[in-house]
Write an enzyme that holds these catalytic residues in place. Structure first.
Site, PDB file in Angstrom:
ATOM      1  CG  LEU A 129      -1.960  -1.019   1.630  1.00  0.00           C
ATOM      2  CD1 LEU A 129      -2.631  -0.936   2.857  1.00  0.00           C
ATOM      3  CD2 LEU A 129      -2.892  -1.191   0.474  1.00  0.00           C
ATOM      4  CG  ASP A 130       0.241   4.731  -2.721  1.00  0.00           C
ATOM      5  OD1 ASP A 130       0.983   3.753  -3.352  1.00  0.00           O
ATOM      6  OD2 ASP A 130      -0.628   5.372  -3.210  1.00  0.00           O
ATOM      7  CG  MET A 131       4.627   6.376   4.073  1.00  0.00           C
ATOM      8  SD  MET A 131       6.038   7.374   4.143  1.00  0.00           S
ATOM      9  CE  MET A 131       5.375   8.664   3.580  1.00  0.00           C
ATOM     10  CB  SER A 132      -0.367   8.680   2.234  1.00  0.00           C
ATOM     11  OG  SER A 132       0.971   9.381   2.258  1.00  0.00           O
ATOM     12  CB  THR A 133      -2.981   3.718   1.329  1.00  0.00           C
ATOM     13  OG1 THR A 133      -2.980   4.764   0.363  1.00  0.00           O
ATOM     14  CG2 THR A 133      -4.116   3.243   1.508  1.00  0.00           C
TER      15      THR A 133
END
Length: 546
Positions: free
Chosen positions: A391-395
């Site tokens: 997952l994206d770091m921010s997700t």
């Protein structure tokens, strides 16, 4: 110094404390002084009559629509007075120079400059090459060669067919032929073979003659093209050498030195280098800066009118590294571990697999500068464990991990074959009128600004997202996303892009507006257990309206 470029702040609004450190240009929240300077520039753009440029904001305006990145630099002069400078990226209204904006670092459009003079020579090459390529004798030579090839192939093929047919007929007659007839058949066969050989020799001669005739022109054209290429390469290298940037110590460094001789196209034309170079030229101390987009978004990128954006990484980072040498900037957030102090929640575990609920701002795998991640934390307990997807770091949300190689390969295969069903929940910054739909916009990395993604129908990889509206509240829309493919930033771009939902996810600091977090969560995943072979659904809900 052109006093009209450095505009002083009115003393009545200088209530903001001057920042102790300069803006970190690649990730920032604009200082209030930068916001004031940007607002002044935006007011000017809304009312100015100094130039005509179609930013795509007025549907009645004719001409090519081109949005533009603008920048402001808050600076202090030698008298201690605070003011600001304005700049634009690239050209504005087909010009490098406008009265209220700092000039380009190196003006290629200067009529008296070496670039324009050398450009005249290159244009002479272009004209001469074009004249030769349009020459009637040259065109006739091309046509004659093609006609000769066609006629040669036609006659030789016909002769071969004739030999083939004659051989077949003679074979039928040989069964009842006399000795005299057999001799005649052999002679016919020999004669046909000799004729084919002579025909081939004749047409080879004619083809060679036609090629030599054409080469009189192509050799000259190719020689001119090679000379033009060498001249163009030398001009470009000269440009890279002349195109040099100052820093606070008045040290000049050229594009050739900064990029080891091979800078990306457009390097040095962004607003940030222009602003800093002008400031150092005129002994101004940089205090803070910001850049914002003005106008219609490009077709490929996600750009919102009046929104602030960081400097690009590919073209600006190497240049600004030199220009900001010796200037203390705000802390680089990319060097700060966002997962520090955060716990990794295990929501399912057996002897084969693990499912974790990854917090927002937490790396899935180690990065270039930060190693703390889901992978490293799980492997500290289970050394053989392997993360199956990211997952994206921010997700935030669910990530599956195989405890052993067999489990990992099985789950990975399910992802590759798109047998895994995923559902994300996202809060969008705006109201969707449609209830559900499918987005298909191919994506590729922005080569000048990694890790951002752009929509590219020519080179992008297919990306497909199904979505459905769940609830609308306070001018925000809660949606479910079902990604059919798994491209980097797929949901974020498909939400924000004007060909997608044109409604960025709340808190998207790349394609929307920064908030306390990115409101995107991987809340459900359905897959086949690698050993029990039973279908499993794991779910972790989140309330984005809280």
């Amino acid at each position: 110094m052109n006093s009209s470029l450095f505009q002083l702040f009115p003393k009545s609004i200088l209530t903001e404390k001057i920042p102790e450190k300069f803006t970190f240009p690649f990730y920032y929240e604009p200082h209030e002084l930068s916001r004031i300077a940007a607002k002044e520039l935006q007011n000017y753009l809304e009312t100015q009559t100094d130039f005509e440029h179609n930013f795509g904001l007025d549907e009645k305006q004719k001409g090519l629509q081109i949005g533009k990145m603008f920048g402001v630099l808050v600076a202090q002069n030698q008298n201690g007075e605070l003011g600001y400078l304005w700049a634009f990226s690239g050209k504005l209204a087909e010009s490098n120079h406008h009265p209220k904006f700092v000039p380009t670092v190196y003006d290629m459009l200067d009529d008296n400059g070496y670039f324009k003079k050398e450009e005249v020579i290159l244009n002479q090459y272009n004209a001469e090459i074009e004249a030769l390529e349009q020459n009637q004798d040259y065109l006739s030579a091309i046509q004659y060669l093609e006609q000769t090839k066609f006629q040669a192939e036609k006659e030789i093929t016909a002769q071969k067919e004739k030999i083939k047919l004659g051989k077949k007929l003679r074979a039928e007659k040989r069964q009842t032929a006399t000795l005299e007839q057999l001799e005649q058949f052999n002679k016919e066969s020999q004669d046909e073979g000799i004729l084919l050989k002579k025909m081939t020799q004749y047409w080879n001669y004619k083809l060679e003659e036609a090629k030599q005739n054409l080469e009189q022109f192509t050799n000259k054209i190719n020689l001119l093209k090679e000379e033009r290429k060498e001249k163009s390469a030398a001009l470009q290298q000269q440009l890279f050498t002349e195109y040099a940037f100052l820093n606070k110590n008045k040290e000049l460094k050229s594009l050739a030195e900064i990029f080891n001789g091979n800078p990306p196209a457009g390097s040095g034309e962004c607003a940030a280098p222009k602003l800093l170079h002008y400031a150092f030229q005129h002994n101004l101390k940089p205090i803070a800066m910001a850049e914002f987009w003005w106008g219609k978004s490009p077709k490929s990128e996600v750009r919102k009118h009046k929104q602030f954006y960081p400097a690009c990484m590919g073209k600006c980072e190497p240049i600004l590294k030199h220009m900001l040498s010796g200037i203390e900037t705000d802390e680089n957030p990319f060097e700060i571990n966002p997962a520090d102090g955060k716990e990794l929640e295990i929501i399912f575990e057996d002897e084969h697999i693990i499912a974790v609920n990854k917090p927002a701002e937490f790396l899935s795998v180690p990065g270039k500068q930060i190693t703390d991640s889901v992978q490293t934390r799980i492997q500290s307990k289970y050394p053989n464990a392997m993360i199956v997807h990211r997952l994206d770091m921010s997700t935030s949300g669910i990530i599956l991990i195989g405890k052993n190689f067999e489990s990992y390969k099985n789950l990975q295969s399910q992802f590759i074959k798109r047998k895994v069903k995923k559902r994300y929940v996202a809060l969008l910054d705006g109201i969707l009128t449609a209830k559900e739909g499918t987005i298909e916009l191919p994506l590729r990395v922005d080569l000048d600004n990694r890790p951002n993604q752009v929509v590219c129908f020519e080179h992008g990889k297919p990306a497909k997202t199904e979505w459905k509206t769940i609830e609308i509240r306070n001018n925000q829309t809660l949606v479910h996303f079902h990604p059919i493919t798994g491209r980097t930033h797929q949901l974020r771009v498909h939400a924000a892009h004007n060909l997608g939902l044109n409604c960025p996810i709340v808190g998207d600091d790349l394609y929307g507006t920064k908030a306390n977090r990115l409101h995107l969560h991987a809340e459900s995943i359905t897959f086949i257990h690698p050993f029990s072979k039973e279908e499993m659904t794991i779910q972790v809900e989140i309330d984005f309206f809280k």
